[in-house]
Design a protein around this motif. Sequence first.
Motif, PDB file in Angstrom:
ATOM      1  N   GLN A 180       0.979  -1.294   0.054  1.00 25.62           N
ATOM      2  CA  GLN A 180      -0.003  -0.001  -0.069  1.00 25.62           C
ATOM      3  C   GLN A 180       0.928   1.276  -0.064  1.00 25.62           C
ATOM      4  OE1 GLN A 180      -3.146  -0.218   0.095  1.00 25.62           O
ATOM      5  NE2 GLN A 180      -3.663   1.771  -0.229  1.00 25.62           N
ATOM      6  N   GLY A 181       0.514   2.075  -0.898  1.00 24.07           N
ATOM      7  CA  GLY A 181       1.246   3.430  -1.243  1.00 24.07           C
ATOM      8  C   GLY A 181       2.781   3.245  -1.559  1.00 24.07           C
ATOM      9  N   HIS A 182       3.092   2.138  -2.160  1.00 23.63           N
ATOM     10  CA  HIS A 182       4.305   2.171  -2.924  1.00 23.63           C
ATOM     11  C   HIS A 182       4.459   2.909  -4.035  1.00 23.63           C
ATOM     12  CE1 HIS A 182       8.263   0.058  -3.688  1.00 23.63           C
ATOM     13  NE2 HIS A 182       7.942   0.000  -4.959  1.00 23.63           N
ATOM     14  N   ASP A 183       5.795   3.715  -4.002  1.00 26.58           N
ATOM     15  CA  ASP A 183       5.793   4.565  -5.254  1.00 26.58           C
ATOM     16  C   ASP A 183       7.308   4.615  -5.511  1.00 26.58           C
ATOM     17  OD1 ASP A 183       6.216   6.380  -7.430  1.00 26.58           O
ATOM     18  OD2 ASP A 183       4.501   7.879  -6.343  1.00 26.58           O
ATOM     19  N   PRO A 184       8.206   4.031  -6.059  1.00 29.95           N
ATOM     20  CA  PRO A 184       9.526   3.975  -6.211  1.00 29.95           C
ATOM     21  C   PRO A 184      10.099   5.307  -6.970  1.00 29.95           C
ATOM     22  CG  PRO A 184       8.509   2.768  -8.042  1.00 29.95           C
ATOM     23  CD  PRO A 184       7.280   3.120  -7.139  1.00 29.95           C
ATOM     24  N   ASP A 185       9.331   6.188  -7.602  1.00 23.68           N
ATOM     25  CA  ASP A 185       9.628   7.575  -7.927  1.00 23.68           C
ATOM     26  C   ASP A 185       9.923   8.627  -6.772  1.00 23.68           C
ATOM     27  OD1 ASP A 185       9.721   6.548 -10.596  1.00 23.68           O
ATOM     28  OD2 ASP A 185       7.575   7.110 -11.001  1.00 23.68           O
ATOM     29  N   ARG A 186       9.126   8.561  -5.808  1.00 24.22           N
ATOM     30  CA  ARG A 186       9.217   9.325  -4.612  1.00 24.22           C
ATOM     31  C   ARG A 186       9.883   8.822  -3.456  1.00 24.22           C
ATOM     32  NH1 ARG A 186       2.956  11.583  -4.620  1.00 24.22           N
ATOM     33  NH2 ARG A 186       2.971  12.486  -6.697  1.00 24.22           N
ATOM     34  N   GLY A 187       9.763   7.263  -3.180  1.00 20.74           N
ATOM     35  CA  GLY A 187      10.428   7.039  -2.031  1.00 20.74           C
ATOM     36  C   GLY A 187      11.809   6.408  -2.469  1.00 20.74           C
ATOM     37  N   ARG A 188      12.442   5.945  -1.241  1.00 21.88           N
ATOM     38  CA  ARG A 188      13.948   5.481  -1.273  1.00 21.88           C
ATOM     39  C   ARG A 188      13.764   3.918  -1.845  1.00 21.88           C
ATOM     40  NH1 ARG A 188      15.689   1.849   2.403  1.00 21.88           N
ATOM     41  NH2 ARG A 188      14.445   1.586   4.199  1.00 21.88           N
ATOM     42  N   LEU A 189      14.948   3.669  -2.207  1.00 18.01           N
ATOM     43  CA  LEU A 189      14.998   2.293  -2.741  1.00 18.01           C
ATOM     44  C   LEU A 189      14.690   1.406  -1.759  1.00 18.01           C
ATOM     45  CD1 LEU A 189      15.659   0.168  -5.341  1.00 18.01           C
ATOM     46  CD2 LEU A 189      18.162   0.447  -4.236  1.00 18.01           C
ATOM     47  N   ARG A 190      14.188   0.354  -1.973  1.00 16.31           N
ATOM     48  CA  ARG A 190      13.809  -0.833  -0.860  1.00 16.31           C
ATOM     49  C   ARG A 190      14.308  -2.252  -1.440  1.00 16.31           C
ATOM     50  NH1 ARG A 190       7.606  -0.969   1.054  1.00 16.31           N
ATOM     51  NH2 ARG A 190       8.726  -2.368   2.290  1.00 16.31           N
ATOM     52  N   PRO A 191      15.561  -2.589  -1.124  1.00 14.64           N
ATOM     53  CA  PRO A 191      16.344  -3.657  -1.810  1.00 14.64           C
ATOM     54  C   PRO A 191      15.541  -4.933  -1.207  1.00 14.64           C
ATOM     55  CG  PRO A 191      18.028  -2.240  -0.492  1.00 14.64           C
ATOM     56  CD  PRO A 191      16.791  -1.640  -0.386  1.00 14.64           C
ATOM     57  N   GLU A 192      15.096  -4.999   0.022  1.00 12.78           N
ATOM     58  CA  GLU A 192      14.147  -6.184   0.661  1.00 12.78           C
ATOM     59  C   GLU A 192      13.118  -6.713  -0.202  1.00 12.78           C
ATOM     60  OE1 GLU A 192      12.172  -2.524   2.332  1.00 12.78           O
ATOM     61  OE2 GLU A 192      14.397  -3.163   2.002  1.00 12.78           O
ATOM     62  N   LEU A 193      12.492  -5.706  -1.377  1.00 11.65           N
ATOM     63  CA  LEU A 193      11.831  -6.220  -2.243  1.00 11.65           C
ATOM     64  C   LEU A 193      12.247  -7.021  -3.237  1.00 11.65           C
ATOM     65  CD1 LEU A 193       9.474  -2.908  -2.749  1.00 11.65           C
ATOM     66  CD2 LEU A 193       9.217  -4.918  -0.845  1.00 11.65           C
ATOM     67  N   SER A 194      13.412  -7.254  -3.615  1.00 13.99           N
ATOM     68  CA  SER A 194      13.916  -8.162  -4.600  1.00 13.99           C
ATOM     69  C   SER A 194      15.063  -9.293  -3.751  1.00 13.99           C
ATOM     70  CB  SER A 194      14.856  -7.234  -5.463  1.00 13.99           C
ATOM     71  OG  SER A 194      15.777  -8.115  -6.101  1.00 13.99           O
ATOM     72  N   GLY A 195      14.882 -10.550  -4.154  1.00  8.17           N
ATOM     73  CA  GLY A 195      15.631 -11.440  -3.487  1.00  8.17           C
ATOM     74  C   GLY A 195      17.133 -11.348  -3.969  1.00  8.17           C
ATOM     75  N   LYS A 196      17.381 -10.922  -5.216  1.00  3.78           N
ATOM     76  CA  LYS A 196      18.692 -10.823  -5.725  1.00  3.78           C
ATOM     77  C   LYS A 196      19.360  -9.494  -5.196  1.00  3.78           C
ATOM     78  CE  LYS A 196      18.482 -11.242 -10.353  1.00  3.78           C
ATOM     79  NZ  LYS A 196      19.181 -11.203 -11.731  1.00  3.78           N
ATOM     80  N   LEU A 197      18.487  -8.771  -5.169  1.00  5.95           N
ATOM     81  CA  LEU A 197      19.014  -6.965  -4.614  1.00  5.95           C
ATOM     82  C   LEU A 197      19.331  -7.166  -3.364  1.00  5.95           C
ATOM     83  CD1 LEU A 197      19.913  -4.556  -5.913  1.00  5.95           C
ATOM     84  CD2 LEU A 197      17.895  -3.402  -4.959  1.00  5.95           C
ATOM     85  N   SER A 198      18.611  -7.907  -2.350  1.00  7.33           N
ATOM     86  CA  SER A 198      18.867  -8.295  -1.159  1.00  7.33           C
ATOM     87  C   SER A 198      20.287  -8.878  -0.753  1.00  7.33           C
ATOM     88  CB  SER A 198      17.661  -9.057  -0.557  1.00  7.33           C
ATOM     89  OG  SER A 198      16.439  -8.326  -0.428  1.00  7.33           O
ATOM     90  N   VAL A 199      20.296  -9.958  -1.556  1.00  7.14           N
ATOM     91  CA  VAL A 199      21.828 -10.833  -1.366  1.00  7.14           C
ATOM     92  C   VAL A 199      22.881  -9.736  -1.886  1.00  7.14           C
ATOM     93  CG1 VAL A 199      23.018 -12.737  -2.369  1.00  7.14           C
ATOM     94  CG2 VAL A 199      20.573 -12.971  -1.786  1.00  7.14           C
ATOM     95  N   LEU A 200      22.950  -9.058  -3.190  1.00  6.95           N
ATOM     96  CA  LEU A 200      23.933  -8.098  -3.389  1.00  6.95           C
ATOM     97  C   LEU A 200      24.151  -6.936  -2.325  1.00  6.95           C
ATOM     98  CD1 LEU A 200      25.677  -6.987  -5.506  1.00  6.95           C
ATOM     99  CD2 LEU A 200      23.906  -5.611  -6.497  1.00  6.95           C
ATOM    100  N   ASP A 201      23.144  -6.610  -1.561  1.00  4.19           N
ATOM    101  CA  ASP A 201      23.220  -5.638  -0.678  1.00  4.19           C
ATOM    102  C   ASP A 201      24.154  -6.296   0.465  1.00  4.19           C
ATOM    103  OD1 ASP A 201      23.084  -3.251   0.601  1.00  4.19           O
ATOM    104  OD2 ASP A 201      21.182  -3.570   1.446  1.00  4.19           O
ATOM    105  N   GLY A 202      23.742  -7.447   0.982  1.00  7.54           N
ATOM    106  CA  GLY A 202      24.604  -8.185   1.904  1.00  7.54           C
ATOM    107  C   GLY A 202      25.821  -8.256   1.643  1.00  7.54           C
ATOM    108  N   LEU A 203      26.067  -8.820   0.373  1.00  8.51           N
ATOM    109  CA  LEU A 203      27.474  -9.130  -0.391  1.00  8.51           C
ATOM    110  C   LEU A 203      28.409  -7.948  -0.073  1.00  8.51           C
ATOM    111  CD1 LEU A 203      29.565 -11.202  -1.593  1.00  8.51           C
ATOM    112  CD2 LEU A 203      28.381 -10.446  -3.916  1.00  8.51           C
ATOM    113  N   LEU A 204      27.845  -6.915  -0.776  1.00  9.07           N
ATOM    114  CA  LEU A 204      28.656  -5.540  -0.588  1.00  9.07           C
ATOM    115  C   LEU A 204      28.980  -4.954   0.488  1.00  9.07           C
ATOM    116  CD1 LEU A 204      26.746  -3.617  -3.695  1.00  9.07           C
ATOM    117  CD2 LEU A 204      28.974  -4.766  -3.854  1.00  9.07           C
TER     118      LEU A 204
END
Length: 401
Positions: A176-200
């Motif tokens: 509810q209320g999700h808007d990628p153009d206005r809010g900050r990036l949420r890595p937790e919404l993507s499996g791969k980006l979450s793993v990349l975030d942790g790896l980095l």
Amino acid sequence: LMGLKCKRRVLLSGTPIQNDLLEYFSLIHFVNEGILGTSADFRKRFENPILRGRDADATDDEHKKGVLKLEELAGIVNKCIIRRTQALLSKYLPVKVEQVLCVKLTQLQMDIYQSFCNSDTVRRSLKAGDDGAKMTSSSLAAITSLKKLVNHPDLVYPACKERKEGFETALEIFPQGHDPDRGRLRPELSGKLSVLDGLLAVVKSSTSDKVVLVSNYTQTLDMFERLCALRNYGYVRLDGSMSIKKRAKVVDEFNNPTSSHFIFMLSSKAGGCGLNLIGANRLVMFDPDWNPANDEQAMARVWRDGQKKMCFIYRMLALGTIEEKILQRQEHKKALSSCVVDQEENVEKHFSLAVLRDLFKLETGTISDTHDKLKCTRCVSNIEVRPPPEEIGRASCRERV
């Protein structure tokens, strides 16, 4: 090229076969016209029996005939080919470790993926294929949409918002209320980006290593930039919009040991060949390409002459999705190349063509669809009990997983 009037012809290639055997024929035919007959002769005499013998559903007779045709083809082409493999580099370069990371989708990604695959758009595309029609532009667009979705749901959010074909009901799946153009990036919404975030985070906090991030999509590079801004990582970016002169400057700056840049973002199409990024010793291949040569070239950016550190290559795949199907197709092509070009004896047949067409299906209840289809003999109860071979460049498809 065949119209060139010259006494001698020489071709130099690191990838004689990228997709099919007709490419190989074209190279041989150019340097030694007529040695394999016409393209029609080659297809009938060699290509068809070899491919039939390589298919996972081939009979014993078809397999034996394919092997005989391979030997016959090798006997002819070896008269005009000198072959050197990447194995030569292993004597001079540090160890390279390549890992395939099969990452689970988030629940949001799974719900959107299933919704898309069950949509009327995809069903029409698959029905058109059953009728014998060629793949349409809408089918290609559907494949691209799935590839973007598994990178991060935000990449398909505009299509969901506009309720484009396949995404008519997907907008309701987002929080509810999700808007990628206005809010900050949420890595937790993507499996791969979450793993990349942790790896980095681990690499940054525990080592002095630098990382190259590679993607086929500039939109994904934009997402990497947002992640770097979120985590305060220094970075540089190279894509097709950058001039040749500026590319050289950016590369030299990144390779400088005193540079503060932690990450080099790279578009695989723009920088897959020629770049020397030995300032980094870790590379993340965030999404696969249909052509294995493109991925191989991109992954070789850090393991090059001048590299002093041990190299780590991470290939990320979204578990059970179209990305695993792409990797399977890559392995099929690489096995064909190894079998025909290098005459490797132990390259095995893995995938039937029917399996490779099964793109629009989310495989669930598996640790890796590719691992299952390869029928891995190195694992017992999903635990690796036998390590991969030590020699570089000699591993079969089964041994690489």
